[in-house]
Design an enzyme around this catalytic site. Sequence first.
Site, short mmCIF file in Angstrom:
data_model
loop_
_atom_site.label_atom_id
_atom_site.label_comp_id
_atom_site.label_asym_id
_atom_site.label_seq_id
_atom_site.Cartn_x
_atom_site.Cartn_y
_atom_site.Cartn_z
N HIS A 1 1.14 -1.00 -0.04
CA HIS A 1 -0.01 -0.12 0.06
C HIS A 1 0.78 1.32 0.04
CE1 HIS A 1 -3.00 -2.90 1.94
NE2 HIS A 1 -3.57 -2.38 0.80
N GLY B 1 -2.18 8.68 4.35
CA GLY B 1 -2.85 9.99 3.69
C GLY B 1 -4.26 9.91 3.47
#
Length: 592
Positions: A231, A422
Amino acid sequence: MSAAKHYLTDPTHAVLSNLNSLTLTNPSLLLDAQNKIVYRNPSSISNLQNVSVVCGGGSGHEPGFAGFVGDGLLTACVAGTIFASPGAEQVRTCLQYRLPSESKGILVVATNYTGDVLNFGMGVEKARALEKKVEMVVVGDDVGVGRERGGKVGRRGLSGTALVVKVVGALAEQGVGLEDCARVGHLVVNNLVSLGASLSRVHVPGRGIEEAKEEEERLGPGLVEIGMGIHNEPGCEKVKTDLPGLVKIMLGQMLDQSDKDRAYVKVEKTDETVLLINNFGGVSNLELGAITNEVVIQLENNYGLKPRRIVQGTLFGSLDGPGFIVSILKLADTGLGPGKSLLELIDAPANAIGWPKCVTAETWEKNYKPPPQRAEETEHETKPSNLKIDPTKLRKTLEPALKKLIDAEAEVTKYDSVIGDGDCGIGLKRGAEAILKVLPSISSDDAMMAFAKICPTVENNMDGTSGALYAIFLNSLASNLRAQDTSSSTPVTTEIWAKALAMSIGGLGKYTPAQPGDRTLMDALVPFVEVLQKTGNTTEAAKAAKIGTDKTKGMKASLGRSVYVGGTGFEEVPDPGAYGLSIFLSGIADAL
Protein backbone atom coordinates in the site's frame (compact mmCIF):
# COMPACT_ATOMS: atom_id res chain seq x y z
CA MET A 1 11.29 7.81 -9.97
CA SER A 2 7.74 6.43 -10.14
CA ALA A 3 5.59 7.89 -12.89
CA ALA A 4 3.81 11.16 -12.13
CA LYS A 5 1.94 11.11 -15.46
CA HIS A 6 -1.01 8.84 -16.15
CA TYR A 7 -3.46 8.22 -18.96
CA LEU A 8 -6.29 8.44 -16.43
CA THR A 9 -6.41 11.11 -13.75
CA ASP A 10 -9.72 10.07 -12.18
CA PRO A 11 -8.95 7.11 -9.86
CA THR A 12 -12.61 6.07 -9.62
CA HIS A 13 -12.93 5.86 -13.39
CA ALA A 14 -9.63 3.98 -13.58
CA VAL A 15 -10.82 1.33 -11.11
CA LEU A 16 -14.21 0.77 -12.77
CA SER A 17 -12.72 0.71 -16.28
CA ASN A 18 -10.16 -1.87 -15.23
CA LEU A 19 -12.80 -4.09 -13.64
CA ASN A 20 -14.96 -3.91 -16.74
CA SER A 21 -11.97 -4.85 -18.91
CA LEU A 22 -11.86 -8.24 -17.17
CA THR A 23 -15.24 -9.12 -18.68
CA LEU A 24 -13.77 -8.28 -22.10
CA THR A 25 -10.59 -10.35 -21.75
CA ASN A 26 -12.40 -13.25 -20.06
CA PRO A 27 -15.97 -13.61 -21.40
CA SER A 28 -16.98 -16.01 -18.61
CA LEU A 29 -16.99 -13.13 -16.09
CA LEU A 30 -19.63 -10.61 -15.09
CA LEU A 31 -19.35 -7.24 -13.35
CA ASP A 32 -21.56 -5.63 -10.73
CA ALA A 33 -20.19 -2.13 -11.28
CA GLN A 34 -22.13 -0.49 -8.46
CA ASN A 35 -20.58 -2.80 -5.88
CA LYS A 36 -17.29 -3.34 -7.73
CA ILE A 37 -17.77 -7.13 -7.79
CA VAL A 38 -16.29 -9.32 -10.54
CA TYR A 39 -17.85 -12.78 -10.50
CA ARG A 40 -18.19 -15.93 -12.58
CA ASN A 41 -21.16 -16.39 -14.85
CA PRO A 42 -23.06 -19.31 -13.27
CA SER A 43 -23.34 -20.99 -16.67
CA SER A 44 -19.52 -21.22 -16.77
CA ILE A 45 -19.34 -23.18 -13.50
CA SER A 46 -19.27 -26.94 -13.99
CA ASN A 47 -20.56 -27.80 -10.49
CA LEU A 48 -22.66 -25.13 -8.79
CA GLN A 49 -22.53 -27.04 -5.49
CA ASN A 50 -18.79 -26.55 -5.12
CA VAL A 51 -17.52 -24.24 -2.39
CA SER A 52 -17.41 -20.63 -3.61
CA VAL A 53 -14.10 -18.85 -3.01
CA VAL A 54 -14.17 -15.06 -2.58
CA CYS A 55 -11.25 -12.68 -2.18
CA GLY A 56 -10.79 -8.95 -2.52
CA GLY A 57 -9.27 -5.76 -1.20
CA GLY A 58 -8.17 -2.38 -2.42
CA SER A 59 -7.57 -1.75 -6.09
CA GLY A 60 -4.06 -1.01 -7.30
CA HIS A 61 -2.85 -4.59 -6.79
CA GLU A 62 -3.71 -5.81 -10.28
CA PRO A 63 -3.98 -8.48 -11.48
CA GLY A 64 -4.79 -9.52 -7.92
CA PHE A 65 -7.48 -9.87 -6.82
CA ALA A 66 -10.04 -9.53 -9.61
CA GLY A 67 -7.72 -11.09 -12.19
CA PHE A 68 -7.89 -14.35 -10.24
CA VAL A 69 -11.61 -14.86 -10.85
CA GLY A 70 -12.09 -17.94 -13.02
CA ASP A 71 -12.10 -21.76 -13.11
CA GLY A 72 -9.84 -23.23 -10.45
CA LEU A 73 -9.34 -19.96 -8.60
CA LEU A 74 -11.90 -17.44 -7.35
CA THR A 75 -15.64 -17.45 -7.77
CA ALA A 76 -15.80 -13.71 -7.14
CA CYS A 77 -13.75 -10.69 -6.11
CA VAL A 78 -14.88 -7.60 -4.20
CA ALA A 79 -12.79 -4.53 -5.02
CA GLY A 80 -12.28 -1.31 -3.09
CA THR A 81 -10.94 2.02 -4.23
CA ILE A 82 -7.17 2.38 -4.67
CA PHE A 83 -5.41 0.94 -1.60
CA ALA A 84 -8.65 0.99 0.45
CA SER A 85 -10.69 -2.04 1.41
CA PRO A 86 -14.18 -2.53 0.00
CA GLY A 87 -17.10 -1.81 2.31
CA ALA A 88 -18.92 -4.48 4.30
CA GLU A 89 -22.10 -3.92 2.29
CA GLN A 90 -20.21 -4.70 -0.93
CA VAL A 91 -19.01 -7.93 0.66
CA ARG A 92 -22.51 -8.83 1.86
CA THR A 93 -23.96 -8.21 -1.59
CA CYS A 94 -21.34 -10.50 -3.09
CA LEU A 95 -21.91 -13.30 -0.59
CA GLN A 96 -25.69 -13.05 -0.83
CA TYR A 97 -26.32 -12.38 -4.52
CA ARG A 98 -23.25 -12.96 -6.68
CA LEU A 99 -22.48 -16.60 -5.86
CA PRO A 100 -24.33 -19.77 -6.87
CA SER A 101 -27.22 -20.32 -4.48
CA GLU A 102 -26.54 -24.06 -4.71
CA SER A 103 -23.02 -23.67 -3.27
CA LYS A 104 -22.44 -25.75 -0.12
CA GLY A 105 -20.30 -23.09 1.46
CA ILE A 106 -18.30 -19.90 0.98
CA LEU A 107 -14.61 -19.39 1.78
CA VAL A 108 -13.53 -15.75 2.11
CA VAL A 109 -9.81 -14.95 1.80
CA ALA A 110 -8.62 -11.54 3.03
CA THR A 111 -5.19 -9.99 3.49
CA ASN A 112 -4.18 -9.01 7.02
CA TYR A 113 -4.83 -5.29 6.87
CA THR A 114 -7.18 -3.73 9.40
CA GLY A 115 -9.70 -2.39 6.89
CA ASP A 116 -9.85 -5.67 4.96
CA VAL A 117 -10.29 -7.78 8.11
CA LEU A 118 -12.98 -5.48 9.51
CA ASN A 119 -14.99 -5.06 6.31
CA PHE A 120 -14.77 -8.66 5.17
CA GLY A 121 -15.41 -9.82 8.73
CA MET A 122 -18.52 -7.65 8.96
CA GLY A 123 -19.70 -8.93 5.57
CA VAL A 124 -19.14 -12.51 6.71
CA GLU A 125 -21.14 -11.92 9.88
CA LYS A 126 -23.99 -10.42 7.87
CA ALA A 127 -23.97 -13.44 5.56
CA ARG A 128 -23.99 -15.83 8.50
CA ALA A 129 -27.00 -14.00 9.91
CA LEU A 130 -28.71 -14.87 6.62
CA GLU A 131 -27.85 -18.53 7.30
CA LYS A 132 -25.00 -18.67 4.81
CA LYS A 133 -22.22 -21.16 5.61
CA VAL A 134 -19.10 -19.01 5.52
CA GLU A 135 -15.48 -19.39 6.71
CA MET A 136 -12.70 -16.79 6.51
CA VAL A 137 -8.94 -17.14 6.04
CA VAL A 138 -6.77 -14.10 6.78
CA VAL A 139 -3.40 -14.08 4.98
CA GLY A 140 -0.38 -12.72 6.83
CA ASP A 141 2.93 -13.69 5.21
CA ASP A 142 5.18 -10.63 5.56
CA VAL A 143 8.39 -10.87 7.62
CA GLY A 144 9.48 -7.26 7.10
CA VAL A 145 7.76 -6.28 10.33
CA GLY A 146 8.85 -8.63 13.09
CA ARG A 147 6.85 -9.92 16.02
CA GLU A 148 7.93 -7.13 18.39
CA ARG A 149 7.05 -4.27 16.08
CA GLY A 150 4.00 -5.95 14.57
CA GLY A 151 2.46 -6.48 17.97
CA LYS A 152 -1.28 -7.01 17.89
CA VAL A 153 -1.43 -6.45 14.13
CA GLY A 154 0.56 -9.52 13.14
CA ARG A 155 2.03 -10.11 9.70
CA ARG A 156 0.83 -8.08 6.74
CA GLY A 157 -0.64 -9.84 3.74
CA LEU A 158 1.63 -9.77 0.68
CA SER A 159 1.94 -11.74 -2.56
CA GLY A 160 1.62 -15.06 -0.75
CA THR A 161 -2.10 -14.36 -1.01
CA ALA A 162 -1.88 -15.48 -4.65
CA LEU A 163 -0.63 -18.92 -3.57
CA VAL A 164 -3.36 -19.21 -0.94
CA VAL A 165 -6.19 -18.52 -3.39
CA LYS A 166 -4.59 -20.84 -5.96
CA VAL A 167 -4.58 -23.73 -3.51
CA VAL A 168 -8.06 -23.23 -2.03
CA GLY A 169 -9.48 -22.48 -5.48
CA ALA A 170 -8.16 -25.78 -6.81
CA LEU A 171 -9.58 -27.62 -3.80
CA ALA A 172 -13.00 -26.06 -4.30
CA GLU A 173 -12.91 -26.96 -7.99
CA GLN A 174 -12.36 -30.59 -6.99
CA GLY A 175 -15.43 -30.57 -4.76
CA VAL A 176 -13.64 -30.50 -1.40
CA GLY A 177 -15.82 -29.32 1.50
CA LEU A 178 -15.69 -25.91 3.19
CA GLU A 179 -14.01 -27.07 6.40
CA ASP A 180 -11.12 -28.73 4.54
CA CYS A 181 -10.76 -25.77 2.16
CA ALA A 182 -10.47 -23.40 5.14
CA ARG A 183 -8.11 -25.71 7.02
CA VAL A 184 -5.75 -26.04 4.05
CA GLY A 185 -5.94 -22.27 3.51
CA HIS A 186 -4.67 -21.74 7.07
CA LEU A 187 -2.03 -24.42 6.45
CA VAL A 188 -0.67 -22.46 3.48
CA VAL A 189 -0.60 -19.20 5.47
CA ASN A 190 1.28 -20.87 8.32
CA ASN A 191 3.96 -22.11 5.91
CA LEU A 192 4.47 -18.85 3.98
CA VAL A 193 7.14 -16.18 4.27
CA SER A 194 7.34 -13.08 2.06
CA LEU A 195 9.38 -9.89 1.91
CA GLY A 196 9.26 -6.91 -0.43
CA ALA A 197 11.78 -4.31 -1.57
CA SER A 198 11.41 -1.19 -3.69
CA LEU A 199 13.51 1.57 -5.24
CA SER A 200 10.86 4.26 -4.64
CA ARG A 201 7.24 4.94 -3.78
CA VAL A 202 4.37 4.38 -6.16
CA HIS A 203 2.32 7.21 -7.62
CA VAL A 204 -1.48 7.09 -7.43
CA PRO A 205 -3.40 8.36 -10.50
CA GLY A 206 -4.88 11.77 -9.80
CA ARG A 207 -2.16 12.98 -7.46
CA GLY A 208 0.10 15.84 -8.50
CA ILE A 209 3.61 15.80 -9.89
CA GLU A 210 4.97 17.77 -6.92
CA GLU A 211 3.60 15.17 -4.54
CA ALA A 212 5.36 12.45 -6.55
CA LYS A 213 8.64 14.37 -6.24
CA GLU A 214 8.19 14.64 -2.47
CA GLU A 215 7.56 10.89 -2.25
CA GLU A 216 10.76 10.21 -4.19
CA GLU A 217 12.81 12.50 -1.96
CA ARG A 218 11.59 10.63 1.13
CA LEU A 219 13.53 7.57 0.00
CA GLY A 220 16.56 9.34 -1.42
CA PRO A 221 18.82 8.56 -4.39
CA GLY A 222 20.70 5.29 -4.55
CA LEU A 223 18.73 3.64 -1.74
CA VAL A 224 16.48 0.59 -1.76
CA GLU A 225 13.81 0.09 0.88
CA ILE A 226 13.40 -3.38 2.39
CA GLY A 227 10.04 -4.39 3.81
CA MET A 228 8.10 -2.04 1.55
CA GLY A 229 4.37 -2.74 1.76
CA ILE A 230 1.88 -3.15 -1.04
CA HIS A 231 0.00 0.00 0.00
CA ASN A 232 3.00 2.28 -0.47
CA GLU A 233 3.97 1.97 3.21
CA PRO A 234 7.59 2.54 4.20
CA GLY A 235 9.65 -0.55 4.95
CA CYS A 236 11.78 -1.65 7.87
CA GLU A 237 15.15 -0.34 6.63
CA LYS A 238 16.85 1.55 3.80
CA VAL A 239 20.12 0.25 2.39
CA LYS A 240 22.58 1.10 -0.36
CA THR A 241 23.60 -2.18 -2.00
CA ASP A 242 23.65 -4.12 -5.26
CA LEU A 243 21.19 -6.88 -6.23
CA PRO A 244 23.19 -9.78 -4.71
CA GLY A 245 23.57 -7.86 -1.47
CA LEU A 246 19.87 -7.00 -1.43
CA VAL A 247 18.78 -10.61 -2.03
CA LYS A 248 21.18 -11.82 0.70
CA ILE A 249 19.59 -9.46 3.24
CA MET A 250 16.07 -10.41 2.19
CA LEU A 251 16.61 -14.18 2.29
CA GLY A 252 18.30 -13.78 5.65
CA GLN A 253 15.24 -12.07 7.10
CA MET A 254 13.00 -14.77 5.62
CA LEU A 255 14.97 -17.91 6.49
CA ASP A 256 17.49 -17.19 9.28
CA GLN A 257 16.26 -19.17 12.29
CA SER A 258 18.55 -17.25 14.64
CA ASP A 259 16.41 -14.14 14.05
CA LYS A 260 13.70 -15.02 16.56
CA ASP A 261 11.78 -11.85 15.79
CA ARG A 262 11.24 -12.92 12.15
CA ALA A 263 11.65 -16.71 12.13
CA TYR A 264 8.00 -17.37 11.37
CA VAL A 265 8.54 -20.57 9.33
CA LYS A 266 11.36 -23.08 9.76
CA VAL A 267 12.54 -24.19 6.30
CA GLU A 268 15.22 -26.89 6.20
CA LYS A 269 17.26 -28.38 3.37
CA THR A 270 15.04 -31.45 3.28
CA ASP A 271 11.88 -29.38 2.78
CA GLU A 272 10.25 -28.93 -0.60
CA THR A 273 9.28 -25.39 -1.53
CA VAL A 274 7.53 -23.22 -4.09
CA LEU A 275 9.11 -19.87 -4.95
CA LEU A 276 7.13 -16.85 -6.13
CA ILE A 277 8.88 -13.74 -7.46
CA ASN A 278 6.21 -11.05 -7.66
CA ASN A 279 6.56 -7.75 -9.52
CA PHE A 280 5.13 -4.65 -7.83
CA GLY A 281 4.31 -3.46 -11.35
CA GLY A 282 7.16 -1.14 -12.27
CA VAL A 283 10.06 -3.59 -12.67
CA SER A 284 10.92 -4.54 -16.24
CA ASN A 285 10.68 -8.19 -17.24
CA LEU A 286 14.42 -8.08 -17.92
CA GLU A 287 15.24 -7.10 -14.35
CA LEU A 288 12.59 -9.38 -12.87
CA GLY A 289 14.21 -12.34 -14.58
CA ALA A 290 17.60 -11.31 -13.21
CA ILE A 291 16.09 -11.02 -9.72
CA THR A 292 14.62 -14.52 -9.99
CA ASN A 293 17.96 -15.87 -11.13
CA GLU A 294 19.80 -14.30 -8.18
CA VAL A 295 17.25 -15.57 -5.66
CA VAL A 296 17.43 -19.14 -6.99
CA ILE A 297 21.25 -19.12 -6.96
CA GLN A 298 21.42 -17.90 -3.36
CA LEU A 299 18.69 -20.27 -2.16
CA GLU A 300 20.72 -23.23 -3.40
CA ASN A 301 24.19 -21.97 -2.46
CA ASN A 302 23.36 -20.54 0.98
CA TYR A 303 20.39 -22.63 2.13
CA GLY A 304 20.52 -25.85 0.08
CA LEU A 305 17.02 -25.22 -1.27
CA LYS A 306 15.90 -26.04 -4.81
CA PRO A 307 12.27 -24.95 -5.27
CA ARG A 308 9.99 -27.54 -6.88
CA ARG A 309 8.15 -24.78 -8.70
CA ILE A 310 9.11 -21.18 -9.57
CA VAL A 311 6.38 -18.69 -10.39
CA GLN A 312 7.44 -15.31 -11.78
CA GLY A 313 5.38 -12.33 -12.83
CA THR A 314 3.05 -9.59 -11.68
CA LEU A 315 0.46 -11.42 -9.60
CA PHE A 316 -0.07 -8.98 -6.75
CA GLY A 317 0.99 -5.50 -7.77
CA SER A 318 1.36 -2.08 -6.20
CA LEU A 319 0.43 0.20 -9.12
CA ASP A 320 3.67 1.31 -10.82
CA GLY A 321 5.96 0.45 -7.90
CA PRO A 322 9.57 -0.32 -8.92
CA GLY A 323 9.80 -3.18 -6.46
CA PHE A 324 9.33 -6.91 -6.01
CA ILE A 325 8.33 -9.47 -3.38
CA VAL A 326 9.93 -12.83 -2.74
CA SER A 327 7.54 -15.46 -1.36
CA ILE A 328 8.56 -18.95 -0.23
CA LEU A 329 5.97 -21.63 0.51
CA LYS A 330 7.07 -24.68 2.47
CA LEU A 331 5.13 -27.65 1.12
CA ALA A 332 3.25 -29.34 3.96
CA ASP A 333 0.92 -32.34 4.01
CA THR A 334 -2.72 -31.42 3.43
CA GLY A 335 -3.90 -34.77 4.76
CA LEU A 336 -6.30 -35.10 1.83
CA GLY A 337 -4.56 -37.84 -0.12
CA PRO A 338 -3.50 -38.23 -3.78
CA GLY A 339 -4.26 -35.38 -6.15
CA LYS A 340 -4.63 -32.88 -3.31
CA SER A 341 -1.07 -32.14 -2.19
CA LEU A 342 -0.05 -28.48 -2.12
CA LEU A 343 2.15 -28.99 -5.17
CA GLU A 344 -0.62 -30.72 -7.13
CA LEU A 345 -3.05 -27.97 -6.20
CA ILE A 346 -0.65 -25.28 -7.41
CA ASP A 347 -0.18 -27.26 -10.65
CA ALA A 348 -3.94 -27.71 -11.11
CA PRO A 349 -5.52 -25.96 -14.12
CA ALA A 350 -6.62 -22.37 -13.63
CA ASN A 351 -8.56 -20.34 -16.17
CA ALA A 352 -8.04 -16.74 -15.10
CA ILE A 353 -6.02 -13.97 -16.69
CA GLY A 354 -4.18 -13.07 -13.49
CA TRP A 355 -2.55 -16.47 -13.10
CA PRO A 356 0.43 -16.97 -15.49
CA LYS A 357 -1.50 -18.93 -18.11
CA CYS A 358 -3.77 -17.94 -21.00
CA VAL A 359 -7.52 -18.35 -20.91
CA THR A 360 -8.47 -21.42 -22.97
CA ALA A 361 -9.96 -21.32 -26.44
CA GLU A 362 -12.96 -23.25 -25.14
CA THR A 363 -13.82 -20.36 -22.84
CA TRP A 364 -13.65 -17.89 -25.71
CA GLU A 365 -15.83 -19.99 -28.03
CA LYS A 366 -18.54 -21.16 -25.66
CA ASN A 367 -21.75 -19.17 -25.83
CA TYR A 368 -22.61 -18.48 -22.20
CA LYS A 369 -26.20 -17.77 -21.30
CA PRO A 370 -26.86 -14.89 -18.91
CA PRO A 371 -28.12 -15.84 -15.44
CA PRO A 372 -31.81 -15.35 -14.60
CA GLN A 373 -32.63 -12.00 -13.09
CA ARG A 374 -33.32 -12.00 -9.36
CA ALA A 375 -35.00 -9.36 -7.24
CA GLU A 376 -32.50 -7.95 -4.79
CA GLU A 377 -32.79 -6.00 -1.59
CA THR A 378 -32.22 -2.29 -2.06
CA GLU A 379 -33.01 -1.23 1.48
CA HIS A 380 -33.07 -3.00 4.81
CA GLU A 381 -36.47 -2.89 6.48
CA THR A 382 -36.30 -1.19 9.88
CA LYS A 383 -38.66 -2.13 12.68
CA PRO A 384 -40.24 0.94 14.34
CA SER A 385 -39.50 1.70 18.00
CA ASN A 386 -40.87 3.80 20.85
CA LEU A 387 -37.54 5.62 21.28
CA LYS A 388 -38.21 9.27 20.48
CA ILE A 389 -35.93 12.07 19.33
CA ASP A 390 -36.56 15.58 18.02
CA PRO A 391 -35.56 15.32 14.32
CA THR A 392 -35.15 19.10 14.04
CA LYS A 393 -32.79 19.19 17.01
CA LEU A 394 -30.91 16.18 15.63
CA ARG A 395 -30.33 17.96 12.32
CA LYS A 396 -29.28 21.21 14.03
CA THR A 397 -26.83 19.27 16.21
CA LEU A 398 -25.27 17.11 13.53
CA GLU A 399 -25.03 19.68 10.73
CA PRO A 400 -22.46 22.06 12.31
CA ALA A 401 -20.48 19.12 13.72
CA LEU A 402 -20.26 17.48 10.31
CA LYS A 403 -19.24 20.79 8.71
CA LYS A 404 -16.44 21.19 11.28
CA LEU A 405 -15.21 17.72 10.36
CA ILE A 406 -15.26 18.58 6.65
CA ASP A 407 -13.32 21.78 7.29
CA ALA A 408 -10.70 19.79 9.19
CA GLU A 409 -9.98 17.46 6.24
CA ALA A 410 -6.70 19.14 5.25
CA GLU A 411 -5.35 18.95 8.79
CA VAL A 412 -6.40 15.31 9.25
CA THR A 413 -4.83 14.44 5.89
CA LYS A 414 -1.60 16.18 6.89
CA TYR A 415 -1.39 14.16 10.11
CA ASP A 416 -2.22 10.91 8.31
CA SER A 417 0.44 11.61 5.69
CA VAL A 418 3.01 11.63 8.48
CA ILE A 419 1.96 8.37 10.17
CA GLY A 420 -0.15 6.58 7.54
CA ASP A 421 -1.08 6.68 3.87
CA GLY A 422 -2.92 10.02 3.87
CA ASP A 423 -6.47 8.81 3.20
CA CYS A 424 -8.07 9.31 6.64
CA GLY A 425 -9.11 12.93 6.07
CA ILE A 426 -10.66 12.20 2.69
CA GLY A 427 -12.56 9.24 4.12
CA LEU A 428 -13.98 11.24 7.01
CA LYS A 429 -14.89 14.12 4.70
CA ARG A 430 -16.62 11.76 2.26
CA GLY A 431 -18.70 10.25 5.06
CA ALA A 432 -19.58 13.62 6.57
CA GLU A 433 -20.68 15.05 3.22
CA ALA A 434 -22.85 12.01 2.57
CA ILE A 435 -24.57 12.29 5.95
CA LEU A 436 -25.19 16.01 5.37
CA LYS A 437 -27.07 15.12 2.20
CA VAL A 438 -29.41 12.69 3.99
CA LEU A 439 -30.06 14.89 7.06
CA PRO A 440 -32.97 16.79 5.44
CA SER A 441 -34.73 13.45 4.84
CA ILE A 442 -34.72 12.59 8.57
CA SER A 443 -38.17 13.71 9.65
CA SER A 444 -39.43 10.90 11.88
CA ASP A 445 -39.23 11.20 15.67
CA ASP A 446 -38.38 7.48 15.83
CA ALA A 447 -34.67 7.18 16.67
CA MET A 448 -34.42 3.91 14.73
CA MET A 449 -35.61 5.62 11.56
CA ALA A 450 -32.72 8.09 11.85
CA PHE A 451 -30.23 5.25 12.16
CA ALA A 452 -31.87 3.56 9.17
CA LYS A 453 -30.77 6.59 7.13
CA ILE A 454 -27.35 7.21 8.66
CA CYS A 455 -25.92 3.66 9.00
CA PRO A 456 -26.16 2.64 5.31
CA THR A 457 -24.91 6.10 4.31
CA VAL A 458 -21.72 5.54 6.30
CA GLU A 459 -21.35 1.96 5.02
CA ASN A 460 -21.72 2.99 1.39
CA ASN A 461 -19.60 6.14 1.44
CA MET A 462 -16.75 5.49 3.88
CA ASP A 463 -14.31 2.75 2.97
CA GLY A 464 -11.09 1.59 4.54
CA THR A 465 -10.47 1.06 8.26
CA SER A 466 -12.26 4.17 9.51
CA GLY A 467 -15.35 3.41 7.46
CA ALA A 468 -15.54 -0.13 8.82
CA LEU A 469 -15.08 1.00 12.42
CA TYR A 470 -17.72 3.71 12.18
CA ALA A 471 -20.16 1.40 10.39
CA ILE A 472 -19.77 -1.36 12.98
CA PHE A 473 -20.03 1.14 15.84
CA LEU A 474 -23.15 2.86 14.47
CA ASN A 475 -24.90 -0.44 13.77
CA SER A 476 -24.03 -1.58 17.28
CA LEU A 477 -25.22 1.75 18.70
CA ALA A 478 -28.57 1.33 16.96
CA SER A 479 -28.89 -2.20 18.34
CA ASN A 480 -27.99 -1.10 21.87
CA LEU A 481 -30.45 1.78 21.76
CA ARG A 482 -33.17 -0.61 20.67
CA ALA A 483 -32.30 -2.83 23.63
CA GLN A 484 -33.54 0.03 25.85
CA ASP A 485 -36.86 0.31 24.00
CA THR A 486 -40.02 0.08 26.09
CA SER A 487 -43.71 -0.51 25.38
CA SER A 488 -44.47 3.18 25.70
CA SER A 489 -43.08 6.37 24.17
CA THR A 490 -39.59 7.00 25.60
CA PRO A 491 -37.49 10.13 24.90
CA VAL A 492 -33.83 9.27 24.25
CA THR A 493 -32.05 10.97 27.14
CA THR A 494 -28.34 11.58 27.64
CA GLU A 495 -28.34 8.64 30.05
CA ILE A 496 -29.80 6.33 27.39
CA TRP A 497 -27.30 7.58 24.80
CA ALA A 498 -24.39 7.07 27.21
CA LYS A 499 -25.42 3.52 28.09
CA ALA A 500 -25.82 2.56 24.43
CA LEU A 501 -22.47 4.16 23.55
CA ALA A 502 -20.67 2.23 26.30
CA MET A 503 -22.22 -1.06 25.15
CA SER A 504 -21.21 -0.30 21.56
CA ILE A 505 -17.56 0.13 22.51
CA GLY A 506 -17.75 -3.42 23.78
CA GLY A 507 -19.25 -4.46 20.45
CA LEU A 508 -16.23 -3.05 18.62
CA GLY A 509 -14.04 -5.42 20.63
CA LYS A 510 -15.36 -8.34 18.56
CA TYR A 511 -13.61 -6.96 15.47
CA THR A 512 -10.65 -4.93 16.72
CA PRO A 513 -8.37 -5.24 19.77
CA ALA A 514 -7.90 -1.45 19.84
CA GLN A 515 -7.93 0.17 23.28
CA PRO A 516 -6.91 3.61 24.59
CA GLY A 517 -3.14 3.78 24.33
CA ASP A 518 -2.97 2.04 20.96
CA ARG A 519 -3.01 5.38 19.09
CA THR A 520 -6.37 4.99 17.37
CA LEU A 521 -9.73 6.76 17.41
CA MET A 522 -10.42 4.81 20.63
CA ASP A 523 -8.17 7.32 22.40
CA ALA A 524 -10.89 9.91 21.77
CA LEU A 525 -14.01 7.75 21.80
CA VAL A 526 -13.50 5.91 25.10
CA PRO A 527 -12.79 9.04 27.23
CA PHE A 528 -15.81 10.76 25.69
CA VAL A 529 -18.14 7.90 26.59
CA GLU A 530 -16.69 7.40 30.06
CA VAL A 531 -17.09 11.05 31.02
CA LEU A 532 -20.56 11.24 29.44
CA GLN A 533 -21.64 8.26 31.55
CA LYS A 534 -20.27 9.80 34.74
CA THR A 535 -21.40 13.42 34.29
CA GLY A 536 -24.08 13.48 31.61
CA ASN A 537 -22.29 16.62 30.37
CA THR A 538 -21.52 16.57 26.63
CA THR A 539 -19.13 19.54 26.86
CA GLU A 540 -17.02 17.83 29.52
CA ALA A 541 -17.08 14.60 27.53
CA ALA A 542 -15.86 16.42 24.40
CA LYS A 543 -13.04 17.96 26.42
CA ALA A 544 -12.03 14.48 27.58
CA ALA A 545 -11.96 13.34 23.95
CA LYS A 546 -9.63 16.20 23.07
CA ILE A 547 -7.34 15.41 25.98
CA GLY A 548 -7.24 11.77 24.90
CA THR A 549 -6.41 12.87 21.35
CA ASP A 550 -3.60 15.17 22.52
CA LYS A 551 -2.07 12.26 24.44
CA THR A 552 -1.57 10.35 21.19
CA LYS A 553 1.23 12.74 20.22
CA GLY A 554 4.39 10.71 20.63
CA MET A 555 2.38 7.57 21.36
CA LYS A 556 3.66 4.51 19.49
CA ALA A 557 0.94 2.88 17.41
CA SER A 558 -0.08 -0.70 18.23
CA LEU A 559 -2.68 -1.08 15.49
CA GLY A 560 -3.38 0.13 11.97
CA ARG A 561 -1.09 0.94 9.09
CA SER A 562 0.87 3.46 11.17
CA VAL A 563 2.46 0.51 13.01
CA TYR A 564 4.70 0.03 9.99
CA VAL A 565 5.78 3.66 9.68
CA GLY A 566 9.06 4.46 11.36
CA GLY A 567 10.79 7.79 11.89
CA THR A 568 10.01 10.53 14.37
CA GLY A 569 7.04 12.24 12.73
CA PHE A 570 4.53 10.53 15.00
CA GLU A 571 5.98 12.42 17.96
CA GLU A 572 4.75 15.74 16.59
CA VAL A 573 1.19 14.93 15.50
CA PRO A 574 -1.90 13.34 17.07
CA ASP A 575 -3.52 10.22 15.70
CA PRO A 576 -5.55 11.46 12.69
CA GLY A 577 -8.54 9.20 13.42
CA ALA A 578 -8.75 10.35 17.02
CA TYR A 579 -8.26 13.96 15.97
CA GLY A 580 -11.08 13.82 13.41
CA LEU A 581 -13.46 12.23 15.90
CA SER A 582 -12.55 14.81 18.54
CA ILE A 583 -13.36 17.62 16.10
CA PHE A 584 -16.77 16.05 15.41
CA LEU A 585 -17.55 15.49 19.11
CA SER A 586 -16.61 19.06 20.00
CA GLY A 587 -18.92 20.22 17.22
CA ILE A 588 -21.79 18.28 18.78
CA ALA A 589 -21.04 19.73 22.21
CA ASP A 590 -20.99 23.27 20.80
CA ALA A 591 -24.34 22.76 19.07
CA LEU A 592 -26.18 21.46 22.13
